[in-house]
Design a protein around this motif. Structure first.
Motif, PDB file in Angstrom:
ATOM      1  N   ILE A 150       1.439  -1.202   0.698  1.00 15.97           N
ATOM      2  CA  ILE A 150       0.205  -0.116  -0.286  1.00 15.97           C
ATOM      3  C   ILE A 150       0.428   0.683   0.268  1.00 15.97           C
ATOM      4  CG2 ILE A 150      -1.401   1.304   1.452  1.00 15.97           C
ATOM      5  CD1 ILE A 150      -1.881  -1.346   2.133  1.00 15.97           C
ATOM      6  N   MET A 151       0.910   1.816  -0.776  1.00 14.12           N
ATOM      7  CA  MET A 151       1.345   3.343  -0.920  1.00 14.12           C
ATOM      8  C   MET A 151       0.469   4.804  -0.471  1.00 14.12           C
ATOM      9  SD  MET A 151       4.149   1.445  -2.325  1.00 14.12           S
ATOM     10  CE  MET A 151       5.523   3.104  -2.769  1.00 14.12           C
ATOM     11  N   VAL A 152       1.582   4.826   0.609  1.00 14.14           N
ATOM     12  CA  VAL A 152       0.567   6.189   1.547  1.00 14.14           C
ATOM     13  C   VAL A 152       1.238   7.529   0.534  1.00 14.14           C
ATOM     14  CG1 VAL A 152      -0.198   7.190   2.914  1.00 14.14           C
ATOM     15  CG2 VAL A 152      -0.170   4.759   2.291  1.00 14.14           C
ATOM     16  N   GLN A 153       1.560   8.501   0.337  1.00 13.47           N
ATOM     17  CA  GLN A 153       1.534   9.743   0.043  1.00 13.47           C
ATOM     18  C   GLN A 153       1.286  11.012   0.702  1.00 13.47           C
ATOM     19  OE1 GLN A 153       1.992  10.283  -4.037  1.00 13.47           O
ATOM     20  NE2 GLN A 153       4.049   9.148  -3.952  1.00 13.47           N
ATOM     21  N   GLN A 154       2.099  11.677   1.487  1.00 13.71           N
ATOM     22  CA  GLN A 154       1.234  12.923   2.316  1.00 13.71           C
ATOM     23  C   GLN A 154       1.932  14.379   2.014  1.00 13.71           C
ATOM     24  OE1 GLN A 154       1.931  12.736   6.492  1.00 13.71           O
ATOM     25  NE2 GLN A 154      -0.878  12.713   6.600  1.00 13.71           N
ATOM     26  N   ASP A 155       1.597  15.409   2.036  1.00 12.23           N
ATOM     27  CA  ASP A 155       2.280  16.492   1.995  1.00 12.23           C
ATOM     28  C   ASP A 155       2.747  16.738   3.545  1.00 12.23           C
ATOM     29  OD1 ASP A 155       1.770  16.930  -0.965  1.00 12.23           O
ATOM     30  OD2 ASP A 155       0.016  17.696  -0.852  1.00 12.23           O
ATOM     31  N   VAL A 156       3.693  17.360   3.337  1.00  8.14           N
ATOM     32  CA  VAL A 156       4.385  17.655   5.367  1.00  8.14           C
ATOM     33  C   VAL A 156       2.779  19.273   5.317  1.00  8.14           C
ATOM     34  CG1 VAL A 156       6.294  16.952   4.660  1.00  8.14           C
ATOM     35  CG2 VAL A 156       6.329  19.778   3.817  1.00  8.14           C
ATOM     36  N   ARG A 157       2.958  19.674   6.815  1.00 11.39           N
ATOM     37  CA  ARG A 157       2.570  20.798   6.993  1.00 11.39           C
ATOM     38  C   ARG A 157       2.479  22.109   6.337  1.00 11.39           C
ATOM     39  NH1 ARG A 157       2.213  20.811  13.016  1.00 11.39           N
ATOM     40  NH2 ARG A 157       2.030  18.908  12.255  1.00 11.39           N
ATOM     41  N   GLY A 158       1.844  22.730   5.883  1.00  8.42           N
ATOM     42  CA  GLY A 158       2.398  24.206   5.565  1.00  8.42           C
ATOM     43  C   GLY A 158       2.764  24.052   3.804  1.00  8.42           C
ATOM     44  N   LYS A 159       2.388  22.868   3.408  1.00 12.77           N
ATOM     45  CA  LYS A 159       3.073  23.090   1.792  1.00 12.77           C
ATOM     46  C   LYS A 159       2.019  22.133   0.952  1.00 12.77           C
ATOM     47  CE  LYS A 159       6.592  24.229   0.923  1.00 12.77           C
ATOM     48  NZ  LYS A 159       7.458  25.208  -0.101  1.00 12.77           N
ATOM     49  N   TRP A 160       1.228  22.874  -0.488  1.00 11.81           N
ATOM     50  CA  TRP A 160       0.535  22.597  -0.918  1.00 11.81           C
ATOM     51  C   TRP A 160      -0.621  21.988  -0.500  1.00 11.81           C
ATOM     52  CZ3 TRP A 160       2.534  22.781  -5.905  1.00 11.81           C
ATOM     53  CH2 TRP A 160       3.728  23.092  -5.846  1.00 11.81           C
ATOM     54  N   MET A 161      -1.350  20.803  -0.148  1.00 14.40           N
ATOM     55  CA  MET A 161      -3.331  21.172   0.133  1.00 14.40           C
ATOM     56  C   MET A 161      -2.930  20.691   1.453  1.00 14.40           C
ATOM     57  SD  MET A 161      -5.108  20.783  -2.528  1.00 14.40           S
ATOM     58  CE  MET A 161      -6.765  19.951  -1.851  1.00 14.40           C
ATOM     59  N   SER A 162      -1.889  20.531   2.159  1.00 11.47           N
ATOM     60  CA  SER A 162      -1.624  20.749   3.558  1.00 11.47           C
ATOM     61  C   SER A 162      -2.082  21.708   4.980  1.00 11.47           C
ATOM     62  CB  SER A 162      -0.495  19.738   3.964  1.00 11.47           C
ATOM     63  OG  SER A 162      -0.372  18.434   3.588  1.00 11.47           O
TER      64      SER A 162
END
Length: 129
Positions: free
Chosen positions: A99-111
């Motif tokens: 299962i591949m999980v990707q996350q934007d860090v806080r304060g960037k892009w949609m986070s």
């Protein structure tokens, strides 16, 4: 010299075409075997991080998870799949059922939240700091 340069350009164009054929096959495989789900995950301090989960359609067994958090965007932010999944080494993990999980860090892009490039270590954390 011109003949050698022409030959090298020809070889490069053939190799890039062969690579794109492989990428097309991998892309088709990913779309047939994986689903994409996008959501916000709330952190301990209440900040919500934008997350995309690519999970195998086969739910008959447990799957390992590989997670990455990045300041460089997990686009596309729609129903399309991220091209890095089938155009890089990630496809090998997917073929093994990860299962591949990707996350934007806080304060960037949609986070949400404030972006801090290198967050300093705080040994005296209290509560949800």
């Amino acid at each position: 010299m011109k003949i050698l340069l022409s030959f090298l350009l020809f070889c490069l164009s053939i190799s890039s075409f062969a690579q794109s054929e492989k990428d097309i096959a991998n892309e088709k495989w990913v779309y047939e075997n994986y689903t994409k789900k996008s959501l916000y995950i709330t952190m301990r301090d209440g900040v919500k991080l934008y997350t995309t989960i690519y999970a195998p359609k086969d739910n008959t067994k447990k799957h390992p998870i590989l997670m990455g958090r990045t300041p460089y965007s997990i686009a596309p932010y729609n129903d399309k799949f991220n091209g890095r999944l089938f155009g890089s080494y990630w496809i090998e993990y997917m073929k093994k059922g990860y299962i591949m999980v990707q996350q934007d860090v806080r304060g960037k892009w949609m986070s949400e939240g404030s972006y801090v490039d290198v967050r300093p270590y705080n040994p005296n954390k209290k509560g949800t700091e």
